[in-house]
Motif scaffolding. Structure first.
Motif, PDB file in Angstrom:
ATOM      1  N   LYS A 138       0.935  -1.273   0.135  1.00  0.00           N
ATOM      2  CA  LYS A 138      -0.110   0.085  -0.349  1.00  0.00           C
ATOM      3  C   LYS A 138       1.149   1.331  -0.095  1.00  0.00           C
ATOM      4  O   LYS A 138       0.623   2.199  -0.886  1.00  0.00           O
ATOM      5  N   ALA A 139       1.733   1.182   0.845  1.00  0.00           N
ATOM      6  CA  ALA A 139       2.721   2.303   1.016  1.00  0.00           C
ATOM      7  C   ALA A 139       3.545   2.373  -0.268  1.00  0.00           C
ATOM      8  O   ALA A 139       3.662   3.936  -0.860  1.00  0.00           O
ATOM      9  N   PHE A 140       4.002   1.558  -0.758  1.00  0.00           N
ATOM     10  CA  PHE A 140       4.666   1.641  -2.254  1.00  0.00           C
ATOM     11  C   PHE A 140       3.739   2.291  -3.292  1.00  0.00           C
ATOM     12  O   PHE A 140       4.038   3.178  -4.273  1.00  0.00           O
ATOM     13  N   ASP A 141       2.397   1.703  -3.414  1.00  0.00           N
ATOM     14  CA  ASP A 141       1.528   2.202  -4.472  1.00  0.00           C
ATOM     15  C   ASP A 141       0.885   3.515  -4.174  1.00  0.00           C
ATOM     16  O   ASP A 141       1.006   4.171  -5.117  1.00  0.00           O
ATOM     17  N   ASP A 142       1.232   4.170  -2.881  1.00  0.00           N
ATOM     18  CA  ASP A 142       0.757   5.488  -2.445  1.00  0.00           C
ATOM     19  C   ASP A 142       2.019   6.525  -3.010  1.00  0.00           C
ATOM     20  O   ASP A 142       1.717   7.419  -3.828  1.00  0.00           O
ATOM     21  N   ASP A 143       3.192   5.936  -2.955  1.00  0.00           N
ATOM     22  CA  ASP A 143       4.282   6.578  -3.373  1.00  0.00           C
ATOM     23  C   ASP A 143       4.340   6.677  -5.062  1.00  0.00           C
ATOM     24  O   ASP A 143       4.705   7.468  -5.731  1.00  0.00           O
ATOM     25  N   LEU A 144       3.814   5.509  -5.662  1.00  0.00           N
ATOM     26  CA  LEU A 144       4.028   5.392  -6.981  1.00  0.00           C
ATOM     27  C   LEU A 144       2.837   6.171  -7.624  1.00  0.00           C
ATOM     28  O   LEU A 144       3.066   6.891  -8.474  1.00  0.00           O
ATOM     29  N   ASP A 145       1.646   6.558  -6.815  1.00  0.00           N
ATOM     30  CA  ASP A 145       0.761   7.243  -7.384  1.00  0.00           C
ATOM     31  C   ASP A 145       1.327   8.717  -7.104  1.00  0.00           C
ATOM     32  O   ASP A 145       1.038   9.696  -8.086  1.00  0.00           O
ATOM     33  N   GLU A 146       1.873   9.107  -6.294  1.00  0.00           N
ATOM     34  CA  GLU A 146       2.364  10.343  -6.257  1.00  0.00           C
ATOM     35  C   GLU A 146       3.302  10.903  -7.234  1.00  0.00           C
ATOM     36  O   GLU A 146       3.484  11.808  -7.766  1.00  0.00           O
ATOM     37  N   LEU A 147       4.184   9.655  -7.464  1.00  0.00           N
ATOM     38  CA  LEU A 147       5.352   9.908  -8.556  1.00  0.00           C
ATOM     39  C   LEU A 147       4.297   9.953  -9.932  1.00  0.00           C
ATOM     40  O   LEU A 147       4.869  11.024 -10.790  1.00  0.00           O
ATOM     41  N   ARG A 148       3.344   9.449 -10.241  1.00  0.00           N
ATOM     42  CA  ARG A 148       2.460   9.769 -11.336  1.00  0.00           C
ATOM     43  C   ARG A 148       1.738  10.834 -11.410  1.00  0.00           C
ATOM     44  O   ARG A 148       1.726  11.398 -12.581  1.00  0.00           O
ATOM     45  N   ALA A 149       1.274  11.321 -10.150  1.00  0.00           N
ATOM     46  CA  ALA A 149       0.558  12.708 -10.223  1.00  0.00           C
ATOM     47  C   ALA A 149       1.863  13.878 -10.656  1.00  0.00           C
ATOM     48  O   ALA A 149       1.390  14.737 -11.388  1.00  0.00           O
ATOM     49  N   LEU A 150       3.031  13.525 -10.019  1.00  0.00           N
ATOM     50  CA  LEU A 150       3.955  14.724 -10.727  1.00  0.00           C
ATOM     51  C   LEU A 150       4.175  14.758 -12.020  1.00  0.00           C
ATOM     52  O   LEU A 150       4.195  15.744 -12.554  1.00  0.00           O
ATOM     53  N   ILE A 151       4.249  13.329 -12.649  1.00  0.00           N
ATOM     54  CA  ILE A 151       4.482  13.082 -14.088  1.00  0.00           C
ATOM     55  C   ILE A 151       3.026  14.014 -14.699  1.00  0.00           C
ATOM     56  O   ILE A 151       3.297  14.546 -15.922  1.00  0.00           O
ATOM     57  N   SER A 152       2.014  13.780 -14.375  1.00  0.00           N
ATOM     58  CA  SER A 152       0.824  14.262 -14.963  1.00  0.00           C
ATOM     59  C   SER A 152       0.921  15.609 -14.873  1.00  0.00           C
ATOM     60  O   SER A 152       0.604  16.424 -15.996  1.00  0.00           O
ATOM     61  N   GLN A 153       1.190  16.265 -13.791  1.00  0.00           N
ATOM     62  CA  GLN A 153       1.457  17.741 -13.681  1.00  0.00           C
ATOM     63  C   GLN A 153       2.458  18.179 -14.730  1.00  0.00           C
ATOM     64  O   GLN A 153       2.102  19.490 -15.172  1.00  0.00           O
ATOM     65  N   MET A 154       3.778  17.441 -14.598  1.00  0.00           N
ATOM     66  CA  MET A 154       4.616  17.873 -15.627  1.00  0.00           C
ATOM     67  C   MET A 154       4.068  17.847 -16.967  1.00  0.00           C
ATOM     68  O   MET A 154       4.364  19.210 -17.718  1.00  0.00           O
ATOM     69  N   GLY A 155       3.181  16.808 -17.454  1.00  0.00           N
ATOM     70  CA  GLY A 155       2.639  16.637 -18.815  1.00  0.00           C
ATOM     71  C   GLY A 155       1.924  17.797 -18.980  1.00  0.00           C
ATOM     72  O   GLY A 155       1.799  18.418 -20.252  1.00  0.00           O
ATOM     73  N   GLY A 156       1.001  18.133 -18.087  1.00  0.00           N
ATOM     74  CA  GLY A 156      -0.081  19.483 -18.275  1.00  0.00           C
ATOM     75  C   GLY A 156       0.750  20.554 -18.547  1.00  0.00           C
ATOM     76  O   GLY A 156       0.309  21.163 -19.349  1.00  0.00           O
ATOM     77  N   LEU A 157       1.824  20.854 -17.729  1.00  0.00           N
ATOM     78  CA  LEU A 157       2.609  22.033 -18.024  1.00  0.00           C
ATOM     79  C   LEU A 157       3.271  21.830 -19.589  1.00  0.00           C
ATOM     80  O   LEU A 157       3.123  23.140 -20.201  1.00  0.00           O
ATOM     81  N   ALA A 158       3.785  20.857 -20.018  1.00  0.00           N
ATOM     82  CA  ALA A 158       4.322  20.607 -21.013  1.00  0.00           C
ATOM     83  C   ALA A 158       3.650  20.768 -22.503  1.00  0.00           C
ATOM     84  O   ALA A 158       3.764  21.759 -23.210  1.00  0.00           O
ATOM     85  N   GLU A 159       2.173  20.267 -22.234  1.00  0.00           N
ATOM     86  CA  GLU A 159       1.391  20.522 -23.337  1.00  0.00           C
ATOM     87  C   GLU A 159       0.920  22.028 -23.572  1.00  0.00           C
ATOM     88  O   GLU A 159       0.727  22.503 -24.413  1.00  0.00           O
TER      89      GLU A 159
END
Lengths: 236, 236
Positions: free
Chosen positions: A10-31
């Motif tokens: 669970k803790a790992f999945d939460d961290d991975l979700d946080e990682l993915r959220a950061l990447i989504s944010q980066m992606g939104g800025l890049a778009e």
């Protein structure tokens, strides 16, 4: 995937979700950076261009955050091989988005040149091409976050459209240069802008291929990347 | 760095050495690809160009090997944060070399165009520029393997020379196009080749900056990356 306890998973999945959220944010800025850079170009809006150039620092900063989080995540959670590969994929994706941001910034840097020059006819194709490319970036990152192999496969299909845009623009610009030497400077800069957009399409495709492989275990067929029309255009 | 037993540290260091050896090998191939691509261009040698294009697959393959080894290394050795950062730096460096290989391949892909065209005067600057750039790649990777901050700092100094080469070539090519429309196609392709070399210089600099930071904990000052001369060249 992970063979550790439910709590750790669970803790790992939460961290991975946080990682993915950061990447989504980066992606939104890049778009947004792609759309803004091309709009600045079309409207000769040097203020907007400056904001794109400045905004790239935020994208770079999130890449640093992704890297730090990934290292912390690996150090704390000691993920198994499959999960590790997810983290490595996230790191690579963040690297690709950083490059996409750089391409958008490079486009924005050229806006000032066009602000001083006469209108250049082939320019009208650029916003169309940029729209396709920004959509590819969005879909590739949506596919990454959702691990959606079908969406990833569709992104790659669109890359052919981008290559067609690029090849058409390349030939048009060369002809345009030949017709009138006064067009040469602006056309040369527009060539680079077209190339930047074409490269963004390639990078979105690379992310899509990674997502596809990660979700299915199968590689999408090898494809020919980013060729300019190699057939020479004759001067005349 | 690692706080585990001597034995584990030794095993980790051996793995890290293997990782660095792979990166050195990749780097050697990338340097050779730059030199060969430019030689193929200067001699209109399409066979050599084809070998560069084919040879890029080997560079891509080693990047995959680096990634696999890095994941295995992390999974087996569970390195502490500092060592993990070394592994992440190795992954990033491998990614950069893969890109450098792509740029060399892109140069090689254009050789066929020049094989059919008349000699183009500004071409003579390209081998000089390529020599500086290939040397930067070599030094950046030597600095990476030896963690040599001084050498890394010198790599960055050379990037200014590359930018000067590029800006000079950009202006020369535009003037050359304006003088004779028959020069336009070849000059446009040469513009992209010059840009590819300039980007390789940027990437070598990125590796050097990473090495410098990793060795000293201090960032080299922010530098302006890869600008074309933004001042428009007037048609005349």
């Amino acid at each position: 995937m992970a063979t550790t306890t439910g709590h750790t998973v669970k803790a790992f999945d939460d961290d991975l979700d946080e990682l993915r959220a950061l990447i989504s944010q980066m992606g939104g800025l890049a778009e947004a950076a792609i759309a803004d850079a091309v709009q600045a170009l079309a409207r000769k809006d040097t203020d907007l261009a400056l904001r794109v150039i400045e905004g790239d620092k935020k994208i770079d900063q999130i890449e640093v955050d992704v890297e730090r989080l990934a290292v912390r995540l690996i150090a704390l959670r000691a993920p198994m091989a499959d999960d590790l590969r997810e983290v490595v994929a996230a790191l690579k994706t963040a690297g690709v988005i950083e490059r996409i941001g750089d391409y958008a910034k490079n486009i924005a840097k050229r806006v000032a040149i066009f602000a001083e020059s006469n209108p250049i006819a082939p320019m009208t194709i650029v916003p169309e091409m940029a729209r396709v490319v920004a959509q590819m970036v969005k879909s590739a990152l949506d596919a990454f976050v959702a691990r959606d192999a079908e969406l990833a496969a569709r992104v790659r299909e669109r890359d052919k459209t981008v290559d067609d845009f690029y090849n058409s623009l390349f030939r048009t610009l060369l002809t345009y240069m030949m017709e009138n030497p006064n067009n040469i400077t602006a056309s040369a800069h527009l060539l680079f802008i077209a190339k930047n957009l074409e490269r963004i399409g390639d990078h979105a495709t690379n992310v899509a291929e990674m997502v596809y492989y990660s979700a299915t275990g199968v590689y999408l067929d090898e494809r020919e990347k980013g060729g300019d029309s190699i057939t020479p255009v004759k001067a005349g």
